[in-house]
Every structure is written in C-alpha cells, then in structure tokens.
Design an enzyme around this catalytic site. Structure first.
Site, mmCIF file in Angstrom:
data_model
loop_
_atom_site.group_PDB
_atom_site.id
_atom_site.type_symbol
_atom_site.label_atom_id
_atom_site.label_comp_id
_atom_site.label_asym_id
_atom_site.label_seq_id
_atom_site.Cartn_x
_atom_site.Cartn_y
_atom_site.Cartn_z
ATOM 1 N N CYS A 35 11.547 -0.978 -16.122
ATOM 2 C CA CYS A 35 12.138 -1.712 -14.998
ATOM 3 C C CYS A 35 11.458 -3.059 -14.767
ATOM 4 O O CYS A 35 11.919 -3.846 -13.945
ATOM 5 C CB CYS A 35 12.043 -0.882 -13.730
ATOM 6 S SG CYS A 35 13.011 0.642 -13.802
ATOM 7 N N CYS A 106 8.158 -6.209 -4.251
ATOM 8 C CA CYS A 106 6.779 -5.996 -4.712
ATOM 9 C C CYS A 106 5.940 -5.365 -3.607
ATOM 10 O O CYS A 106 5.119 -4.486 -3.869
ATOM 11 C CB CYS A 106 6.163 -7.318 -5.168
ATOM 12 S SG CYS A 106 6.966 -8.042 -6.616
#
Length: 278
Positions: A35, A106
């Site tokens: 990913c 993130c």
C-alpha cells in the site's frame, strides 16, 4: 510541492526513537509495503503502573509518515495506556505544526498503530476482531468500518477527504461510488453517484502527462533549482529523471512519490505510478 512545516521537516530528517525496542511488551503493526506505507510501533509498558516507559518505531513511507511516527513516540512516552488511547490523529498533526490535508492519513496510521500496540499488550487479537470486515478499497485494503469511523469522527463530506484520511479511493477509483454511499449513510444525506470516467487512450494519457509535467511539475521543481525529464510512458507507468538540485537531493524518492506521482494522479489518472528511469 507539499508545504511542510519546519517541525515536519525536522522530524523527517532527524526522526526520534527509530529502531526496534528489544524489550517491548506491546507491538502494533499497520499498513503494508504493497500500500506504500507501513508502520511498526514498539512500546515498553510498566505492568504495574501501565505507564509507557519507552517507545520506538520502524516505518516505510513518505516524510509525513516518518514525522508522524516520530512525533507519536515523543507524545506517548510517560503516558499511561489509558491516556495514550485518547491521543487523536489531530494531536499528532498539531504536534508537528500541521500536515497537508493529503497527508492526514499518516497521522491516522500512527493512531492506529498505537491502538494496535496497546491491544497487543492486553493480549487482544486485533486481526481476528476485524477479519470479517467488508473491504471497500481493494488497492489500499480499507474496510467499510474504517471509512465509516473516519467520516463520523472528522465530519468528512467528500471522497477526496476520505482519501486524505485513509488513502481509500486514491488509486484506481473503482470504490468511489461505495465511498459516496457510506458518506451519505453516515451523514444522512442523499447519495451522489460518481460517474466513472471513460477509459483513457494511450495518446490522451501521454498528452495529459506531458502537459502536467510541463505546466505544473517542472516549474515547481525549477523554483527549487531542480528539473524533471519525461523519459517514457508504459501504460500507467511513467518514467522520469530528476535533474539539478532535485537529482542530487537525498529526498528525491519523496519528491517522486509525494509530489510528481500525486500531481499526475490528480491531473491525469488515479492509477498512475511514477518510476525513476535508470
């Protein structure tokens, strides 16, 4: 290019608490190399006080992923696990002075790794708990439950916002209608169908890639003393070379992925992969 704060740059170039923690008793692993982002978080938790005495991480990802993991370890050290479970992804982003909206996933990944590590310390099987989850985004393996969670928690209204927080829908685009359905159900609004774009011809793709590089990407790199050369296009794979300051920059890979690739995905097609020509 991304408008990173000085704190993000500092934590990316000088990450704190990097490496494996040998005596960790809580380990959380999220994401995958397939990913594009992966994070492994190690916690040393005092079993008597449940205070996090130490934290370290290992990650594969962009500048924001590294900075977010570094910030997370600094935030949670000294907290009890009850306090740590209340840490939000916004706190991680705020600690860094903010993150670009396109990079909020993130900080979310850091929060997920923290929850996974604490679950591991408690002996809970997180994988088994979610094994029956319906996967909506096959490209980044994002479940319906996860999308519902971030839509509700952050008040998300668009597919783009969901992509920013989870990466779901950020590649092939086949799950956009499903994401729209989930957004509508969570927010109690009518479902807005996303019309699928017609298949792009190779000639059209080449023209659009060339235009995006010449009009958007190259000028931005030239402003920083660098440049870019389009070498070849093979289907959805775009081969380029960086020149000048960009070619010798230690963050060249970050530039290719976080700026060049994402710009082409936004301007041309979500399935584009940018590779460095040899």
């Amino acid at each position: 290019m991304w408008d990173y704060t000085d704190s993000v740059i500092n934590h990316f170039e000088n990450p704190r608490n990097v490496g494996k923690l040998e005596d960790a008793n809580g380990i959380g692993e999220v994401g995958s190399l397939a990913c594009g982002d992966a994070l492994k978080l190690f916690l040393k938790i005092n079993p008597e006080t449940e205070v996090i005495e130490d934290a370290k991480f290992m990650t594969f990802g962009c500048a924001s992923a590294i900075a977010s993991a570094s910030a997370l370890t600094e935030i949670v050290k000294g907290m009890t696990i009850t306090e740590a479970l209340k840490v939000t992804n916004e706190q991680i982003a705020d600690y860094l002075g903010g993150l670009p909206q396109q990079k909020m996933h993130c900080s979310v990944m850091g929060q997920e790794a923290l929850h996974a590590a604490i679950a591991n310390y408690r002996g809970e099987d997180v994988v088994a708990e979610h094994k029956d989850d319906k996967i909506i985004c096959q490209c980044f393996w994002v479940s319906e439950d996860k999308i519902r969670e971030v839509v509700k928690e952050h008040g998300l209204k668009t597919v783009e916002e969901v992509t920013n927080y989870t990466k779901a829908g950020g590649k092939c685009g086949k799950c956009h209608n499903e994401i729209k359905r989930i957004i509508a159900e969570v927010n109690g609004t009518p479902v807005e169908e996303v019309k699928q774009k017609p298949k792009m011809s190779n000639l059209m793709r080449m023209k659009m890639v060339t235009a995006a590089i010449e009009e958007k990407i190259a000028p931005a790199l030239q402003n920083d003393g660098g440049d870019i050369e389009l070498v070849d296009i093979d289907g959805s794979d775009v081969y380029v070379k960086l020149h000048g300051a960009c070619g010798s920059c230690p963050h060249a890979t970050e530039t290719l992925k976080s700026f060049v690739e994402e710009t082409l995905r936004n301007e041309v097609s979500a399935d584009i992969t940018v590779l460095e020509a040899k």
